[in-house]
Design a protein around this motif. Structure first.
Motif, PDB file in Angstrom:
ATOM      1  N   GLU A 138       0.815  -1.215   0.000  1.00  0.00           N
ATOM      2  CA  GLU A 138       0.000   0.000   0.000  1.00  0.00           C
ATOM      3  C   GLU A 138       0.848   1.264   0.000  1.00  0.00           C
ATOM      4  N   MET A 139       2.127   1.143   0.378  1.00  0.00           N
ATOM      5  CA  MET A 139       3.010   2.311   0.427  1.00  0.00           C
ATOM      6  C   MET A 139       3.895   2.434  -0.808  1.00  0.00           C
ATOM      7  N   LEU A 140       3.822   1.468  -1.704  1.00  0.00           N
ATOM      8  CA  LEU A 140       4.735   1.472  -2.844  1.00  0.00           C
ATOM      9  C   LEU A 140       4.495   2.649  -3.778  1.00  0.00           C
ATOM     10  N   ARG A 141       5.596   3.217  -4.242  1.00  0.00           N
ATOM     11  CA  ARG A 141       5.558   4.241  -5.280  1.00  0.00           C
ATOM     12  C   ARG A 141       6.144   3.644  -6.560  1.00  0.00           C
ATOM     13  N   PRO A 142       5.730   4.178  -7.733  1.00  0.00           N
ATOM     14  CA  PRO A 142       6.230   3.602  -8.995  1.00  0.00           C
ATOM     15  C   PRO A 142       7.704   3.902  -9.220  1.00  0.00           C
ATOM     16  N   LEU A 143       8.373   2.958  -9.851  1.00  0.00           N
ATOM     17  CA  LEU A 143       9.785   3.113 -10.190  1.00  0.00           C
ATOM     18  C   LEU A 143       9.942   3.674 -11.602  1.00  0.00           C
ATOM     19  N   LEU A 144      11.061   4.317 -11.825  1.00  0.00           N
ATOM     20  CA  LEU A 144      11.437   4.779 -13.158  1.00  0.00           C
ATOM     21  C   LEU A 144      12.486   3.817 -13.700  1.00  0.00           C
ATOM     22  N   PHE A 145      12.282   3.324 -14.916  1.00  0.00           N
ATOM     23  CA  PHE A 145      13.220   2.388 -15.536  1.00  0.00           C
ATOM     24  C   PHE A 145      13.886   3.057 -16.732  1.00  0.00           C
ATOM     25  N   VAL A 146      15.210   2.937 -16.825  1.00  0.00           N
ATOM     26  CA  VAL A 146      15.949   3.592 -17.906  1.00  0.00           C
ATOM     27  C   VAL A 146      17.010   2.653 -18.462  1.00  0.00           C
ATOM     28  N   PRO A 147      17.386   2.825 -19.731  1.00  0.00           N
ATOM     29  CA  PRO A 147      18.450   1.999 -20.313  1.00  0.00           C
ATOM     30  C   PRO A 147      19.818   2.545 -19.930  1.00  0.00           C
ATOM     31  N   PRO A 148      20.842   1.709 -19.902  1.00  0.00           N
ATOM     32  CA  PRO A 148      22.187   2.161 -19.513  1.00  0.00           C
ATOM     33  C   PRO A 148      22.798   3.141 -20.507  1.00  0.00           C
ATOM     34  N   SER A 149      22.317   3.143 -21.751  1.00  0.00           N
ATOM     35  CA  SER A 149      22.912   4.002 -22.782  1.00  0.00           C
ATOM     36  C   SER A 149      22.344   5.416 -22.812  1.00  0.00           C
ATOM     37  N   MET A 150      21.357   5.709 -21.995  1.00  0.00           N
ATOM     38  CA  MET A 150      20.732   7.036 -22.001  1.00  0.00           C
ATOM     39  C   MET A 150      21.721   8.091 -21.499  1.00  0.00           C
ATOM     40  N   PRO A 151      21.902   9.224 -22.201  1.00  0.00           N
ATOM     41  CA  PRO A 151      22.762  10.301 -21.689  1.00  0.00           C
ATOM     42  C   PRO A 151      22.226  10.817 -20.354  1.00  0.00           C
ATOM     43  N   ILE A 152      23.124  11.140 -19.440  1.00  0.00           N
ATOM     44  CA  ILE A 152      22.659  11.533 -18.111  1.00  0.00           C
ATOM     45  C   ILE A 152      21.879  12.840 -18.147  1.00  0.00           C
ATOM     46  N   GLY A 153      22.151  13.693 -19.132  1.00  0.00           N
ATOM     47  CA  GLY A 153      21.383  14.932 -19.258  1.00  0.00           C
ATOM     48  C   GLY A 153      19.934  14.665 -19.600  1.00  0.00           C
ATOM     49  N   VAL A 154      19.693  13.667 -20.448  1.00  0.00           N
ATOM     50  CA  VAL A 154      18.327  13.305 -20.811  1.00  0.00           C
ATOM     51  C   VAL A 154      17.595  12.749 -19.595  1.00  0.00           C
ATOM     52  N   LEU A 155      18.277  11.896 -18.820  1.00  0.00           N
ATOM     53  CA  LEU A 155      17.653  11.343 -17.622  1.00  0.00           C
ATOM     54  C   LEU A 155      17.382  12.442 -16.596  1.00  0.00           C
ATOM     55  N   LEU A 156      18.295  13.392 -16.460  1.00  0.00           N
ATOM     56  CA  LEU A 156      18.092  14.472 -15.505  1.00  0.00           C
ATOM     57  C   LEU A 156      16.846  15.278 -15.871  1.00  0.00           C
ATOM     58  N   GLN A 157      16.660  15.545 -17.172  1.00  0.00           N
ATOM     59  CA  GLN A 157      15.439  16.209 -17.628  1.00  0.00           C
ATOM     60  C   GLN A 157      14.202  15.394 -17.254  1.00  0.00           C
ATOM     61  N   LYS A 158      14.273  14.098 -17.521  1.00  0.00           N
ATOM     62  CA  LYS A 158      13.128  13.217 -17.265  1.00  0.00           C
ATOM     63  C   LYS A 158      12.795  13.160 -15.776  1.00  0.00           C
ATOM     64  N   MET A 159      13.820  13.061 -14.937  1.00  0.00           N
ATOM     65  CA  MET A 159      13.586  13.012 -13.494  1.00  0.00           C
ATOM     66  C   MET A 159      12.968  14.308 -12.996  1.00  0.00           C
ATOM     67  N   GLN A 160      13.470  15.433 -13.502  1.00  0.00           N
ATOM     68  CA  GLN A 160      12.940  16.718 -13.079  1.00  0.00           C
ATOM     69  C   GLN A 160      11.500  16.888 -13.533  1.00  0.00           C
ATOM     70  N   ALA A 161      11.196  16.469 -14.751  1.00  0.00           N
ATOM     71  CA  ALA A 161       9.845  16.622 -15.290  1.00  0.00           C
ATOM     72  C   ALA A 161       8.846  15.721 -14.572  1.00  0.00           C
ATOM     73  N   GLU A 162       9.267  14.497 -14.215  1.00  0.00           N
ATOM     74  CA  GLU A 162       8.373  13.539 -13.584  1.00  0.00           C
ATOM     75  C   GLU A 162       8.486  13.522 -12.062  1.00  0.00           C
ATOM     76  N   ARG A 163       9.316  14.417 -11.522  1.00  0.00           N
ATOM     77  CA  ARG A 163       9.521  14.528 -10.067  1.00  0.00           C
ATOM     78  C   ARG A 163       9.947  13.181  -9.474  1.00  0.00           C
ATOM     79  N   ARG A 164      10.905  12.557 -10.132  1.00  0.00           N
ATOM     80  CA  ARG A 164      11.477  11.299  -9.636  1.00  0.00           C
ATOM     81  C   ARG A 164      12.894  11.549  -9.162  1.00  0.00           C
ATOM     82  N   HIS A 165      13.303  10.823  -8.138  1.00  0.00           N
ATOM     83  CA  HIS A 165      14.632  11.017  -7.570  1.00  0.00           C
ATOM     84  C   HIS A 165      15.511   9.782  -7.701  1.00  0.00           C
TER      85      HIS A 165
END
Length: 295
Positions: A138-165
């Motif tokens: 009941e306390m679980l929050r959804p996880l974000l899954f990403v491929p290892p080849s993704m540039p870290i700048g793209v992931l940083l954008q995605k995390m900021q937009a989706e409020r994921r840490h």
């Protein structure tokens, strides 16, 4: 795996020297990062982004040139919990790891079902886990899954937009390959970010109790030996002329970078536990002298 940046913090509204709030400053920081990938932004930002990082040094160029697998911690170092964990066991893991977010899995880590946040647990059960019916799912929050080849700048954008840490890195077969936090990504641009658990600048170690120390890996070995009144280099496995720090001592004893949680028994008696490390370096250690180990 540091995980201490939280955009919902009330401290984000405190005043900055230039009159901005921390929220405004953070927003400006993310806008500049997003500008790296936006061709309409100023040429100076694009020029800095196109500059390749030097010797792995932090810099905005890492946003383009580094991928998620460069910044992520490996699967073996992930602190996670099974869906069947009890309330008391979960409290123990939170306390021992110092993490605020823990991936939850069914069977093995290759079957993650979400993550549990310490804040959610504490709001329902208190920090000691007292009271209330315990239901981890009941306390679980959804996880974000990403491929290892993704540039870290793209992931940083995605995390900021989706409020994921936090994100899990998934390999080509769908298995978990590693974990990365928003702090891991930002450190590739700004350098290491110390949090409230880190030792004060200029202070290399703290004494938890008699005979037990928490120390930075960069602790000068001679100073630490003077503190404990014992030589750590007078053993066959160690050449004292080649090492200057406590982290260097551990590396020489093992012949490799250890993983977090690994315990090294020094030939002279002390037991050294790796509290914090990533695939590239050791960060913090716990040193128990023989009297503390046997006490």
């Amino acid at each position: 795996m540091g995980d201490s940046i939280d955009g919902s913090s009330s401290a984000a509204q405190s005043a900055q020297p230039d009159g901005q709030t921390e929220t405004e400053a953070a927003s400006g920081f993310f806008r500049r990062i997003i500008g790296v990938f936006n061709p309409s932004d100023d040429s100076e930002t694009r020029m800095n982004a196109d500059s390749a990082p030097v010797n792995g040094a932090p810099g905005i160029g890492n946003l383009r040139h580094m991928t998620v697998e460069d910044a992520a911690i490996p699967k073996a170092d992930i602190v996670s919990v099974p869906a069947t964990i009890t309330k008391e066991e979960l409290v123990h893991v939170f306390r021992d790891s110092g993490m605020t977010r823990l991936p939850v899995y069914e069977g093995t880590l290759d079957t993650p079902i979400g993550f549990v946040h310490l804040k959610d647990f504490a709001l329902k059960h208190g920090f000691n886990g007292n009271g209330g019916r315990f239901s981890l799912k009941e306390m679980l929050r959804p996880l974000l899954f990403v491929p290892p080849s993704m540039p870290i700048g793209v992931l940083l954008q995605k995390m900021q937009a989706e409020r994921r840490h936090m994100a899990l890195v998934i390999d080509e077969y769908g298995g978990v390959d590693g974990l990365v936090t928003i702090e891991d990504l930002i450190e590739q641009v700004l350098g290491e970010i110390e949090d409230e658990h880190d030792i004060d600048e200029g202070q290399y170690w703290t004494q938890e109790k008699p005979g037990c120390y928490v120390a930075l890996a960069k602790t000068p070995l001679e100073e630490f030996e003077a503190e404990i009144g014992q030589s750590l280099t007078d053993v066959d496995q160690v050449d004292e002329e080649e090492i200057d720090t406590l982290g260097g001592l551990v590396f020489m004893l093992l012949g490799r970078v250890p993983v977090r949680g690994e315990v090294i028994e020094h030939p002279a008696g002390p037991v050294i536990e790796v509290i914090e490390a990533d695939p590239r370096r050791i960060k913090r250690l716990r040193v128990r002298l023989p009297e503390a180990v046997n006490g």
